[in-house]
Design a protein around this motif. Structure first.
Motif, PDB file in Angstrom:
ATOM      1  N   PRO A  58      34.984  12.670  38.514  1.00  0.00           N
ATOM      2  CA  PRO A  58      34.478  12.670  36.976  1.00  0.00           C
ATOM      3  C   PRO A  58      33.268  11.805  36.904  1.00  0.00           C
ATOM      4  N   TRP A  59      32.466  11.920  37.873  1.00  0.00           N
ATOM      5  CA  TRP A  59      31.183  11.212  37.893  1.00  0.00           C
ATOM      6  C   TRP A  59      30.181  11.799  38.866  1.00  0.00           C
ATOM      7  N   ARG A  60      29.085  11.456  38.818  1.00  0.00           N
ATOM      8  CA  ARG A  60      27.896  12.023  39.841  1.00  0.00           C
ATOM      9  C   ARG A  60      26.963  10.640  39.608  1.00  0.00           C
ATOM     10  N   PHE A  61      25.902  10.891  40.595  1.00  0.00           N
ATOM     11  CA  PHE A  61      24.954   9.954  40.780  1.00  0.00           C
ATOM     12  C   PHE A  61      23.537  10.601  40.458  1.00  0.00           C
ATOM     13  N   ILE A  62      22.618  10.101  39.941  1.00  0.00           N
ATOM     14  CA  ILE A  62      21.105  10.257  39.866  1.00  0.00           C
ATOM     15  C   ILE A  62      20.195   9.228  40.351  1.00  0.00           C
TER      16      ILE A  62
END
Length: 187
Positions: A51-55
């Motif tokens: 439930p997370w991602r990176f930019i």
């Protein structure tokens, strides 16, 4: 019987965030960042929903992001603060909380997992020898600022982890009184 890992314990007991304004180049390369992001993604994730991602915000993107943050400020103070967070930045990773629909995993657990990713990313960067700082501020909660990053409905910025070369070691600060914060329940 548990097998202690004194090096990890010492790292955790002495770890200290480095103020973003004191970080400088060089910054992690894509290759340097890979293991750091991989370590951060080993965060507890009930249901394996991710439930997370990176930019990743490289140095070349920072002036544009500083301008963007300034443009969404509502007064001189917020405009200056929004700009400064990125104008002084070297490289940052935006951790995006991205809760998934689930009948079994409450949204709150997913949001807590995103917060845990922020701390794991901070610790992994520092364990790799970089200075790092976790910042939020009004820009993290501003819907239009988030939309500029392509966030979808229900997503938000859990934090910006600024990573770079530390230029100074900050003094330690007072730490919580664990006894005052801890309650033991009897039988």
């Amino acid at each position: 019987m548990p097998v202690p890992n004194p090096a990890v314990t010492e790292f955790l007991m002495s770890r200290r965030s480095r103020p973003a304004k004191t970080l400088a180049a060089p910054v992690p390369t894509r290759e340097d960042l890979g293991p750091i992001l991989t370590a951060a993604a080993r965060t507890p994730d009930h249901g394996m929903l991710q439930p997370w991602r990176f930019i990743v915000l490289p140095p070349a993107a920072m002036p544009r992001i500083a301008d963007l943050a300034e443009s969404f400020g509502t007064d001189d103070t917020s405009r200056k603060k929004g700009r400064k967070q990125f104008e002084l930045g070297t490289l940052a990773v935006a951790v995006i909380a991205s809760p998934k629909p689930s009948d079994k995993i409450p949204q709150m657990e997913q949001i807590l997992s995103a917060g845990a990713v922020c701390l794991a990313l901070l610790n992994a960067a520092q364990a790799a020898g970089w200075g790092a700082n976790w910042l939020t501020g009004w820009v993290s909660h501003h819907a239009a600022f988030g939309a500029a990053f392509g966030l979808t409905e229900g997503e938000f910025i859990a934090g910006f982890i600024h990573i770079g070369t530390e230029t100074m070691e900050p003094a330690d600060r007072p730490r919580p009184d664990i006894d005052a914060l801890t309650t033991w329940i009897g039988a």
